[in-house]
Design an enzyme around this catalytic site. Sequence first.
Site, PDB file in Angstrom:
ATOM      1  N   LYS A  44     -21.892 118.750 125.296  1.00  0.00           N
ATOM      2  CA  LYS A  44     -21.588 118.587 123.882  1.00  0.00           C
ATOM      3  C   LYS A  44     -22.829 118.885 123.039  1.00  0.00           C
ATOM      4  CE  LYS A  44     -19.788 115.247 120.537  1.00  0.00           C
ATOM      5  NZ  LYS A  44     -19.299 113.856 120.318  1.00  0.00           N
ATOM      6  N   ARG A  88     -26.326 113.451 130.273  1.00  0.00           N
ATOM      7  CA  ARG A  88     -25.218 114.363 130.551  1.00  0.00           C
ATOM      8  C   ARG A  88     -25.298 114.909 131.976  1.00  0.00           C
ATOM      9  NH1 ARG A  88     -24.212 112.134 126.611  1.00  0.00           N
ATOM     10  NH2 ARG A  88     -23.428 112.938 124.611  1.00  0.00           N
TER      11      ARG A  88
END
Length: 435
Positions: free
Chosen positions: A403, A368
Amino acid sequence: MPEYEIWRDRFVRHRLSLGVWLVGLAYSSFLVLELWSLYFDPDSFDPMWLTTQLTTLAAMIACGLLVRSPWGQGHSGLVFLLFSGTISLIPLIQRALAGLLEPSLLVWPAIFLGQATLIPVRWRLHVLAQLMALGTYVILDFGLDIPSSIPLPNLTPLRLWFYLGWTCIICNVSVYLYEQLRRSEFTARRQLEIAYHRIAEEQERSEKLLLNILPHTIAKRLKEQTEYVAIADSFSHAGVLFADIVGFTALSTRISPPELVQLLNEIFSEFDRLAELHGLEKIKTIGDAYMVVSGLPETRDDFAEAIADMALDMRDALANFNQQHHLQDYPNFSMRVGIAIGPVVAGVIGLKKFIYDLWGDTVNLASRMESHGLPNAIQVTQETYNVLQDQYHLTYRGEIEIKGKGKTPTYLLLEKSPKPLSSQTSSRPSSPKNI
């Protein structure tokens, strides 16, 4: 076959040295016996036999010196003929000088059989040695008309030649067959050595290929398994890096696939060299993305510094690549890099196409960091910042939505600092803004 010839010459020299010692010992024992007869049994003393023994011993000394001399090492065949002629001709010539020619029915066969047993190679030399002895007898008998005496009354000249001829034939056939056997064994041994060498080369090539896929310790563990068991190891301190070439996918529509792969290979090969330089473990490449890890499979205390140095060097390497290709019709490549440190699980699973891979929250977080990063920037997590802040120059970027984790603070790694930085540049500002 040069190798066989070298071995055969060395074998002949060794056996000639042994033969010189054996003949010397044999004639020395006869010399002692003859001297015993001289003092204790004068009636059985034979002066000519004593002369033969002394002459033969002197010739054996000369042969022994020749075998060890540089000339003798290069002319072992001539030394062999001298050795054989010394034993067979000295008694014959001495008796011929005394006016009596007598073929030795005991000594000659013993010499021929002894030579065939001691030096069972180079059968042509054996033939020459035998012809030398028998030819000398013929010359002395018919050429110089020296009276000849056959020691056995029932042995006619024809039977004598049959006896000596078959003795020579048996010896020569034995030598020929033995040498053929030795040559075949030597050839088979050489072929076996070549086969072993090729197997070793193939094994080494397979080993290198395996080590290009798996770390050395993991490959060793897999090879030691009697039945396949998945490998999974936990590491509490590891650094994970993801890097992605920005715009590379769009470039694939402008250039040919081979050219695209060549560019990517050039970039990733330099990254591979840097990973080896820093002692890191490359995990895999996925398209134009590159993944590398520090702190495993062998743990290290400086795992965070190592992964940070790798990221900075990768950024410099891509800049050098752009500079080298600036005259070509390529855009300047940029790269997003994401780093996270923490616990991971590493190992090998599955049954086919093994790959050493990583799992865990740290891996997801590093991914990420890369996907939410900026071009030409190295984005790191809060944990990474906490470890590196005293040795590297980092700046706060802000919080990004991850997320499963919500808003997460991130930092950008700028450069390595030789000394601690001021709180202004290394601490988190009170009102950060995204860069």
